[in-house]
Design an enzyme around this catalytic site. Structure first.
Site, short mmCIF file in Angstrom:
data_model
loop_
_atom_site.label_atom_id
_atom_site.label_comp_id
_atom_site.label_asym_id
_atom_site.label_seq_id
_atom_site.Cartn_x
_atom_site.Cartn_y
_atom_site.Cartn_z
N HIS A 1 0.86 -1.20 0.00
CA HIS A 1 0.00 0.00 0.00
C HIS A 1 0.89 1.24 0.00
CE1 HIS A 1 -3.40 2.52 0.63
NE2 HIS A 1 -3.73 2.23 1.86
N HIS B 1 -2.46 -2.10 -9.66
CA HIS B 1 -3.43 -1.45 -8.78
C HIS B 1 -4.71 -2.27 -8.77
CE1 HIS B 1 -5.89 1.70 -6.96
NE2 HIS B 1 -4.75 2.26 -6.61
N ASP C 1 2.77 5.42 -6.73
CA ASP C 1 4.02 5.28 -5.98
C ASP C 1 5.25 5.16 -6.86
OD1 ASP C 1 1.98 3.47 -3.88
OD2 ASP C 1 3.11 5.22 -3.22
C1 SDX Z 1 -1.46 2.24 -3.35
O1 SDX Z 1 -6.19 0.97 -3.25
C2 SDX Z 1 -5.70 2.14 -3.45
O2 SDX Z 1 -6.36 3.05 -3.90
C3 SDX Z 1 -4.25 2.27 -3.04
C4 SDX Z 1 -3.58 3.58 -3.42
C5 SDX Z 1 -4.16 4.73 -2.67
O3 SDX Z 1 -4.04 5.86 -3.16
O4 SDX Z 1 -4.65 4.51 -1.53
O5 SDX Z 1 -3.71 3.80 -4.81
C6 SDX Z 1 -2.08 3.55 -3.08
O6 SDX Z 1 -1.42 1.41 -2.47
C7 SDX Z 1 -0.93 1.97 -4.73
C8 SDX Z 1 -0.40 0.51 -4.87
C9 SDX Z 1 1.05 0.53 -4.33
N1 SDX Z 1 1.56 -0.90 -4.27
C10 SDX Z 1 2.52 -1.31 -5.10
O7 SDX Z 1 2.99 -0.65 -6.02
C11 SDX Z 1 3.02 -2.72 -4.77
C12 SDX Z 1 3.11 -3.55 -6.05
N2 SDX Z 1 1.74 -3.78 -6.56
C13 SDX Z 1 1.07 -4.96 -6.15
O8 SDX Z 1 1.44 -5.58 -5.00
C14 SDX Z 1 -0.36 -5.05 -6.60
O9 SDX Z 1 -0.43 -4.61 -7.87
C15 SDX Z 1 -1.42 -4.38 -5.75
C16 SDX Z 1 -1.34 -4.81 -4.33
C17 SDX Z 1 -1.28 -2.92 -5.84
C18 SDX Z 1 -2.78 -4.78 -6.33
O10 SDX Z 1 -2.88 -6.13 -6.18
P1 SDX Z 1 -4.21 -6.93 -6.61
O11 SDX Z 1 -5.22 -6.04 -7.20
O12 SDX Z 1 -4.61 -7.77 -5.45
O13 SDX Z 1 -3.70 -7.78 -7.81
P2 SDX Z 1 -3.10 -9.21 -7.66
O14 SDX Z 1 -2.07 -9.19 -6.56
O15 SDX Z 1 -4.23 -10.15 -7.57
O16 SDX Z 1 -2.32 -9.35 -9.03
C19 SDX Z 1 -2.94 -9.84 -10.19
C20 SDX Z 1 -1.81 -10.46 -10.98
C21 SDX Z 1 -1.03 -11.52 -10.20
O17 SDX Z 1 -0.40 -12.33 -11.18
P3 SDX Z 1 -0.92 -13.86 -11.33
O18 SDX Z 1 -0.85 -14.49 -9.96
O19 SDX Z 1 -2.34 -13.74 -11.84
O20 SDX Z 1 0.03 -14.50 -12.33
O21 SDX Z 1 -0.82 -9.46 -11.29
C22 SDX Z 1 0.39 -9.78 -10.65
C23 SDX Z 1 0.07 -10.76 -9.54
O22 SDX Z 1 1.20 -11.56 -9.24
N3 SDX Z 1 0.91 -8.53 -10.11
C24 SDX Z 1 2.16 -8.13 -10.25
C25 SDX Z 1 2.20 -6.88 -9.64
N4 SDX Z 1 1.00 -6.56 -9.16
C26 SDX Z 1 0.20 -7.60 -9.44
N5 SDX Z 1 3.23 -8.73 -10.82
C27 SDX Z 1 4.37 -8.02 -10.79
N6 SDX Z 1 4.50 -6.80 -10.24
C28 SDX Z 1 3.43 -6.19 -9.66
N7 SDX Z 1 3.56 -4.99 -9.14
#
Ligand code: SDX
Length: 436
Positions: A268, A307, A363
């Protein structure tokens, strides 16, 4: 048959049920009518991580993840970032309308006169180890404010709520600056009421021995824009926490500290700090393809990408990139920016990321910008918490004034044992074997 309804047939009983559709949702409680018999509890929804569950009705922030739209109270984020100040946007989020000139002047004056911290806070802060993480210091100190303002428990009194809201918005930068000064072993700097909100924050962070701190206007404006972009984001993880804790009628200091705790997680608000670590690990543009390969093999995540809602470019990331150019003109560009741009270029061309709809989020570039401004990575999530305090408090107010809301208490799907006979200790088999 009324148009906005859905008819469900329970194949277990052959019964059909017609449920109303409202705002694109059905009420989960309507599913409880679907039973197999008089003793049946009825159906629930099962939605781990609330992937498809609306927890509230809100008029504060609207996001369209597919179209990359973000609006505060109906105003597009791009327009607010270009024309408004952070405190002006704070007023909009909290009260629902942009302030008139006199309303804004009064609001700024009010917040400015709540920047001081009770002197005991210094002693509290000095109790932390020199290398304590600023986010942990912020969370603890915000909680401690609950001991300074016991009147905050009057959460049903609008005047008391507004007073605590002004105190929290005014004091967040002071606490953040204090945690930074503690980290670097510098004396604390008191607020300077002649300065704007962001200039004063910079004053409390970076004033050394000069009689009057002079903030660089380009950096101050860029920080103000970053604060606007981070102010609210509908029902994200930390806001959900604010609402859950607020629903038990805990005071706003403890609820805000809980929300900040959720924000600190690397998935997050902690992601901006992790982006810098990732760029340091990559080390140079030439190493980017190998790093991307590692991510595609499932070895880690591309921090700052992806996201839950935005399945297109995060509109905030675009604005940050634009604001970053003005900062880098003052601070000079650094290699991390080059690595980040190469990472973005390659990732956006790669099917792996396109298939998973992974684009840079807020981010991805904010961390590089903060570092260029002179912040250490440990401070990045603190810089997120300062403006997001306005969003948390706006959502907290909306929760408390929503007649449909009550204490948050989800249900569960039971997958454990049915009733078991007690086993005397002498007849038990060692559990350790089971956990190896
Ligand atoms: C913020 O919610 C908000 O509004 C948050 C925010 C706010 O203003 O409050 O916008 C701020 O928290 C932004 C997000 C910051 N986090 C990151 O940058 C961390 C990296 N991102 C991830 O961990 C992820 O993308 C999330 C947590 C942000 C979202 O995760 P989801 O929606 O639960 O998606 P998921 O984990 O189910 O991913 C779907 C697929 C998966 O692959 P498969 O298992 O289907 O093969 O996408 C992949 C994930 O492994 N994936 C990524 C990835 N994010 C998702 N693979 C590589 N790198 C990534 N960053």
């Amino acid at each position: 048959m009324p148009q906005d309804t859905i008819t469900i047939t329970d194949n277990r009983t052959g019964q059909t049920y017609t449920l109303p559709i409202e705002n694109g949702t059905i009420r989960a409680m309507d599913l409880r009518k679907i039973k197999t018999g008089a003793d049946d509890f009825g159906l629930m929804t099962y939605d781990p991580a609330f992937m498809n569950t609306a927890s509230c009705r809100s008029a504060i922030t609207y996001i369209d993840g597919d179209k990359g739209i973000l609006r505060y109270r109906g105003y597009p984020i791009e327009v607010l970032a270009e024309h408004s100040s952070f405190l002006e946007v704070a007023y909009l989020l909290l009260f629902g309308e942009l302030p008139t000139a006199s309303e804004l002047k009064n609001w700024v004056n009010e917040i400015t006169h709540h920047t001081m911290l009770h002197e005991t806070t210094k002693k509290f802060m000095e109790g932390f180890r020199y290398n304590a993480h600023p986010m942990a210091m912020l969370v603890s100190t915000v909680s401690a404010l609950s001991t300074v303002y016991p009147d905050a428990k009057n959460i049903h009194d609008p005047a008391s709520r507004l007073l605590q809201i002004k105190r929290l918005i005014g004091k967040m930068p002071s606490i953040a600056a204090m945690s930074y000064r503690h980290n670097v072993g510098f004396p604390y700097v008191y607020p300077d009421n002649d300065l704007t909100y962001t200039e004063n924050f910079m004053n409390m962070l970076w004033k050394i021995v000069e009689p009057k701190y002079a903030a660089n206007p380009v950096i101050a404006r860029a920080l103000d824009i970053l604060f606007i972009l981070h102010a609210d984001h509908e029902q994200n993880c930390s806001t959900n926490t604010m609402r859950a804790v607020g629903s038990s009628h805990a005071d706003p200091y403890l609820a805000t500290a809980s929300a900040a705790s959720a924000l600190s997680g690397p998935l997050h608000g902690g992601a901006n700090e992790e982006v810098l670590r990732m760029l340091d690990e990559i080390g140079s543009k030439d190493n980017v393809p190998a790093y991307i390969k590692k991510i595609k093999e499932g070895k880690g995540k591309l921090m700052g990408f992806g996201h839950r809602v935005y399945k297109n470019y995060d509109p905030r990331a675009k604005i940050i990139k634009w604001a970053a150019d003005s900062v880098f003109e003052v601070t000079g560009r650094n290699t991390k920016l080059e690595i980040a741009m190469e990472l973005e270029r390659i990732a956006l061309e790669d099917d792996y990321f396109a298939q998973r709809r992974l684009y840079p989020n807020v981010d991805f570039y904010s961390g590089i910008m903060y570092q260029a401004m002179g912040f250490k990575p440990e401070m990045f999530t603190v810089l997120f918490a300062i403006p997001r305090t306005v969003g948390w408090l706006s959502q907290w107010q909306e929760l408390l004034t929503d007649p449909e809301q009550k204490i948050a208490r989800p249900r569960q799907v039971w997958i454990g044992h049915e009733t078991r006979a007690f086993v005397p200790i002498e007849k038990r088999t060692p559990v350790v074997a089971a956990t190896r």
